[in-house]
Design a protein around this motif. Sequence first.
Motif, mmCIF file in Angstrom:
data_model
loop_
_atom_site.group_PDB
_atom_site.id
_atom_site.type_symbol
_atom_site.label_atom_id
_atom_site.label_comp_id
_atom_site.label_asym_id
_atom_site.label_seq_id
_atom_site.Cartn_x
_atom_site.Cartn_y
_atom_site.Cartn_z
ATOM 1 N N ALA A 122 36.082 30.035 44.062
ATOM 2 C CA ALA A 122 36.782 30.273 45.323
ATOM 3 C C ALA A 122 38.108 30.994 45.093
ATOM 4 C CB ALA A 122 37.018 28.944 46.051
ATOM 5 N N ALA A 123 38.833 30.600 44.049
ATOM 6 C CA ALA A 123 40.110 31.249 43.742
ATOM 7 C C ALA A 123 39.887 32.713 43.365
ATOM 8 C CB ALA A 123 40.814 30.509 42.607
ATOM 9 N N GLY A 124 38.841 32.976 42.591
ATOM 10 C CA GLY A 124 38.530 34.356 42.219
ATOM 11 C C GLY A 124 38.171 35.204 43.423
ATOM 12 N N VAL A 125 37.435 34.610 44.358
ATOM 13 C CA VAL A 125 37.053 35.332 45.574
ATOM 14 C C VAL A 125 38.289 35.644 46.415
ATOM 15 C CG1 VAL A 125 35.813 35.129 47.764
ATOM 16 C CG2 VAL A 125 34.703 34.430 45.636
ATOM 17 N N ARG A 126 39.165 34.645 46.576
ATOM 18 C CA ARG A 126 40.374 34.866 47.374
ATOM 19 C C ARG A 126 41.253 35.961 46.777
ATOM 20 N NH1 ARG A 126 40.283 29.150 47.679
ATOM 21 N NH2 ARG A 126 41.790 29.006 45.980
ATOM 22 N N ALA A 127 41.270 36.042 45.456
ATOM 23 C CA ALA A 127 42.111 37.029 44.774
ATOM 24 C C ALA A 127 41.373 38.346 44.518
ATOM 25 C CB ALA A 127 42.614 36.457 43.455
ATOM 26 N N ASN A 128 40.116 38.436 44.979
ATOM 27 C CA ASN A 128 39.288 39.615 44.686
ATOM 28 C C ASN A 128 39.193 39.872 43.182
ATOM 29 O OD1 ASN A 128 38.463 40.419 47.294
ATOM 30 N ND2 ASN A 128 40.479 41.303 47.671
ATOM 31 N N ASP A 129 39.206 38.789 42.418
ATOM 32 C CA ASP A 129 39.117 38.874 40.965
ATOM 33 C C ASP A 129 37.658 38.630 40.568
ATOM 34 O OD1 ASP A 129 39.203 38.514 38.203
ATOM 35 O OD2 ASP A 129 41.164 37.532 38.255
ATOM 36 N N VAL A 130 36.905 39.719 40.432
ATOM 37 C CA VAL A 130 35.474 39.604 40.163
ATOM 38 C C VAL A 130 35.211 38.899 38.838
ATOM 39 C CG1 VAL A 130 33.338 40.890 39.780
ATOM 40 C CG2 VAL A 130 34.954 41.644 41.530
ATOM 41 N N ALA A 131 35.984 39.257 37.805
ATOM 42 C CA ALA A 131 35.758 38.666 36.484
ATOM 43 C C ALA A 131 35.958 37.157 36.509
ATOM 44 C CB ALA A 131 36.686 39.310 35.462
ATOM 45 N N LYS A 132 37.012 36.718 37.172
ATOM 46 C CA LYS A 132 37.294 35.280 37.241
ATOM 47 C C LYS A 132 36.205 34.548 38.007
ATOM 48 C CE LYS A 132 40.804 31.938 38.757
ATOM 49 N NZ LYS A 132 42.175 31.773 39.307
ATOM 50 N N ALA A 133 35.816 35.108 39.148
ATOM 51 C CA ALA A 133 34.783 34.468 39.964
ATOM 52 C C ALA A 133 33.445 34.464 39.231
ATOM 53 C CB ALA A 133 34.649 35.191 41.303
ATOM 54 N N ARG A 134 33.129 35.562 38.556
ATOM 55 C CA ARG A 134 31.849 35.655 37.841
ATOM 56 C C ARG A 134 31.789 34.655 36.693
ATOM 57 N NH1 ARG A 134 31.705 40.888 36.936
ATOM 58 N NH2 ARG A 134 32.910 40.744 35.021
ATOM 59 N N ASP A 135 32.870 34.513 35.948
ATOM 60 C CA ASP A 135 32.894 33.586 34.819
ATOM 61 C C ASP A 135 32.717 32.140 35.297
ATOM 62 O OD1 ASP A 135 33.443 32.894 31.947
ATOM 63 O OD2 ASP A 135 35.157 31.890 32.870
ATOM 64 N N ALA A 136 33.452 31.782 36.354
ATOM 65 C CA ALA A 136 33.342 30.416 36.880
ATOM 66 C C ALA A 136 31.947 30.162 37.439
ATOM 67 C CB ALA A 136 34.402 30.184 37.951
ATOM 68 N N MET A 137 31.398 31.174 38.121
ATOM 69 C CA MET A 137 30.069 31.005 38.715
ATOM 70 C C MET A 137 29.006 30.893 37.639
ATOM 71 S SD MET A 137 28.479 30.558 41.459
ATOM 72 C CE MET A 137 26.903 29.803 41.057
ATOM 73 N N SER A 138 29.151 31.644 36.564
ATOM 74 C CA SER A 138 28.185 31.575 35.468
ATOM 75 C C SER A 138 28.153 30.172 34.866
ATOM 76 C CB SER A 138 28.550 32.604 34.394
ATOM 77 O OG SER A 138 27.668 32.512 33.298
ATOM 78 N N GLN A 139 29.325 29.601 34.630
ATOM 79 C CA GLN A 139 29.386 28.240 34.084
ATOM 80 C C GLN A 139 28.850 27.221 35.087
ATOM 81 O OE1 GLN A 139 32.953 27.044 31.821
ATOM 82 N NE2 GLN A 139 33.787 29.058 32.340
ATOM 83 N N LEU A 140 29.178 27.427 36.342
ATOM 84 C CA LEU A 140 28.735 26.498 37.382
ATOM 85 C C LEU A 140 27.209 26.486 37.476
ATOM 86 C CD1 LEU A 140 29.544 24.590 39.681
ATOM 87 C CD2 LEU A 140 29.779 26.585 41.175
ATOM 88 N N ALA A 141 26.604 27.654 37.428
ATOM 89 C CA ALA A 141 25.142 27.730 37.518
ATOM 90 C C ALA A 141 24.475 27.174 36.266
ATOM 91 C CB ALA A 141 24.720 29.181 37.740
ATOM 92 N N ASP A 142 25.056 27.469 35.099
ATOM 93 C CA ASP A 142 24.444 27.032 33.842
ATOM 94 C C ASP A 142 24.564 25.529 33.618
ATOM 95 O OD1 ASP A 142 23.729 29.611 33.290
ATOM 96 O OD2 ASP A 142 25.402 30.007 31.932
ATOM 97 N N ARG A 143 25.731 24.984 33.930
ATOM 98 C CA ARG A 143 26.003 23.590 33.601
ATOM 99 C C ARG A 143 25.736 22.625 34.753
ATOM 100 N NH1 ARG A 143 32.030 23.654 31.709
ATOM 101 N NH2 ARG A 143 31.597 21.407 31.542
#
Length: 241
Positions: free
Chosen positions: A62-83
């Motif tokens: 959510a923080a990455g989305v609010r900041a339009n930070d694709v890398a941050k959002a993608r990294d968090a989402m990858s961990q969220l989906a995997d774990r």
Amino acid sequence: MAVYDLEEQDKIDDLKAFWKRWGNAISAVVIAVCVAFIGMQGWRYYQNKQAEDAAVLYSGVAAGVRANDVAKARDAMSQLADRFGNTGYAPRGALLYAKLAWDQGDKAGAKSQLQWVIDRASEDELKQIARYRLAEALIDEKQYDQALATLDAKHAEPFAALYADLRGDALAAAGRIDDAKAAYKIALAKFEPKSSYRNYVHMKLDALPGGAAPATQAGSSAPAATASPAPVPAAKKEPGK
């Protein structure tokens, strides 16, 4: 006194006999109950810990989305989906990240996230939101048959009007005017009479060749004012909040 002693001895002997016969079974039951209780407590702790860790990663998305930070959002989402793909946070995070990816031009990434929600989410509401948004993306890419197939999936009544309206969009874009008219009319019938979004559907139907829609009120036609499409129902609040 001797009689009393004999009675006590008989009770002790009976207890010994009972325990000799049933002692192992009773012990096994007690142990099983204790193990089950400990296991239940451990499972609850594990689930709570999973939810807490998943919530942290969801906040990162959510923080990455609010900041339009694709890398941050993608990294968090990858961990969220995997774990924590089985938690309620993962599909909600995927919906957030899909919107960011689409806005940033990563259409393939956005569609991949939406398909992940459709395949993995345990909540039907989230699946239906993802299907609607995926169909929008497919229409944007002129993949009308795929969009229609996506919208053909079973959906709950609260989504019926929106799905019918989007079907109308896909059919109209594909040049299937009569089918588009029918879809828009279904949407009009499904929307609440006082819904402002009905005016938007009226406009689209009126714009089709020979597609004048029924008046919203006796003696009046749909307003010509520009209306914005209604948003897809938002996903329910994230778990644990």
